[in-house]
Every structure is written in C-alpha cells, then in structure tokens.
Scaffold this active site. Structure first.
Site, PDB file in Angstrom:
ATOM      1  CG  ASP A  11      -1.989  -0.967   1.039  1.00  0.00           C
ATOM      2  OD1 ASP A  11      -2.439  -1.535   0.009  1.00  0.00           O
ATOM      3  OD2 ASP A  11      -2.489  -1.406   2.173  1.00  0.00           O
ATOM      4  CG  ASP A 130     -11.512  -1.729  -0.476  1.00  0.00           C
ATOM      5  OD1 ASP A 130     -10.867  -2.772  -0.890  1.00  0.00           O
ATOM      6  OD2 ASP A 130     -11.073  -0.476  -0.533  1.00  0.00           O
TER       7      ASP A 130
END
Length: 256
Positions: A11, A130
């Site tokens: 990330d 998500d």
C-alpha cells in the site's frame, strides 16, 4: 489444480509503503522498490502495488514508482489506485505492470470493465472490491479508500463485473483490514461461490493459519497479506511451507 498463490501487498502513499488498521492510522513500512526486490528474492508468487490515495486525491498513479518496481522484480505485478481510463491501464502495462486493478472507476461505470477486458484481455483486468459487513450475510462496497459507501451488494457486484470480463477479483474485508483476526471467511466464500474466476482474499492476516483458511475455507485462489511480511513476523518461505504442510498445493521452488 492450480497452485495457491501468496501475494504481498504494497500500500503506497506519497511514494512510501504504509500499513494501517481498518484503512486508517498509517505506519511507514519502507521504500516500495526495496520491498519489491526483497519479496521477489524471497519467492513471492506475485506482488500487489496499490496507490491508496490516488483516487481520493484525484491524481494519476505514481508511474515512476511503478516503473522502478517493475524493473526491479520478475514476479507478476498488479497495480491499482487511480485507474480511471483505458489510457491509465495502457500506461501501467507499458510501465511494466502485468495487471491493472480497478475499483472506483468500475463502480462508477461498469462499461469500463467491459471496455478494458475487450482492449487488453481479461487476464489484465482485476476488479478490486472493498467490502464492509452491514448485516449478517450482506456486505456493502465502499470506494475512495474505504471512505465512500455505494449501497452496492459485494456478491452481486462481483458476479456482474465477472460477466463483463473481469479476470480476477481482489476482495478486501474492511472490517478485518490490519486487524490480524483472519479473513472474513463468509464474505470470501460467498464471492468465490458466486464467480468462476480467481479471487484474491485480502484483509486480516495475522497468522500463517489465516492464509490456509483463506484458501481451504474461503475458496480463494490467492491470499494477500501485508503486515505479517512487511514487519518481519513471517517470511514468504515460512508461509509457503506452512500452507504446503497443511495440504495446499504451493510453488516451492525459489523460496529463501
């Protein structure tokens, strides 16, 4: 039967690898290129690179970092964050990515998934989801780094984008992200049962058994993790050997 894959996830925010809990409280975890080199040498099956603020900042992905990452490693590279157009996908592939992960743009315009699959092939198109549980047996999709609810049911949406040409689903449980309590197995199983393409389980790995559960109980083709690898709790080799010892088919050549 295909071998299960282990995918470390980078990330990236402001050119640095970060790791948080439930998508917030980010901690610096190093340089993405150095991390990619380490994971490549350690025998990771693939690498996932997500520019986590590109969508919310409304800016293009950091192509220079992608290019340097791709040049430094030989394993397949999936890149996501701020992928909005066919030109964005083309730029990523030219920079060395093997697959482009799309999320916010796919929610906004389903045709984008179809157009991307037609232009570049389904094998290049990963749709990222998500999801957060809103009631038992139902999970809602959130976009913009987990900040924006969509009202969309995650399982129905997964089915829809696969029908449009998505070649893989990257499924993250927002409830479990960074919590180290294991994957959301009911969510993972619901999606893997609903689609006929590989599903990458993401969000919640804290132990090696959690990796096993994602494949064995959740039906995932690949398991993605960040914290346990970035901060040295476990190595890729330890993870692969544990999964193999639990009866899962793994690629064991090249592990260090």
């Amino acid at each position: 039967m295909l071998k299960s894959r282990i995918i470390p996830c980078l990330d990236v925010k402001d050119g640095r690898v970060v790791k948080g809990v439930n998508f917030v409280d980010l901690t610096d975890a190093g340089d993405p290129v150095e991390a990619a080199i380490r994971y490549d040498a350690a025998g990771a099956d693939e690498l996932c690179f997500l520019d986590i603020t590109a969508s919310s900042d409304d800016r293009p992905i950091l192509l220079d970092v992608v290019r340097r990452t791709a040049e430094a490693c030989f394993m397949p590279l999936t890149v996501g964050g701020g992928v909005r157009t066919l030109d964005d996908i083309r730029a990523l592939l030219l920079a060395g990515a093997d697959k482009a992960s799309i999320m916010t743009a796919a929610v906004a315009n389903r045709d984008f998934v179809r157009e991307a699959a037609e232009k570049f092939g389904s094998q290049c198109v990963v749709v990222a989801i998500d999801a957060k549980q809103v009631r038992p047996g139902r999970w809602e999709i959130f976009t913009h780094g987990g900040r924006k609810p969509t009202g969309l049911d995650a399982v129905d949406y997964a089915r829809e984008v696969v029908a449009l040409g998505a070649g893989e689903i990257l499924l993250t449980s927002m409830d479990r992200d960074g919590a180290k309590t294991g994957f959301d197995i009911p969510l993972t199983k619901a999606v893997t049962d609903a689609v006929n393409v590989p599903v990458i389980a993401s969000g919640g790995v804290g132990t090696l058994d959690h990796l096993v559960e994602g494949v064995r109980d959740g039906g995932a083709s690949a398991v993605l993790a960040a914290s346990i690898f970035h901060f040295g709790e476990f190595t890729i080799a330890e993870a692969k050997l544990h999964m193999a010892n639990c009866g899962l088919r793994m690629r064991l050549d090249g592990i260090v």
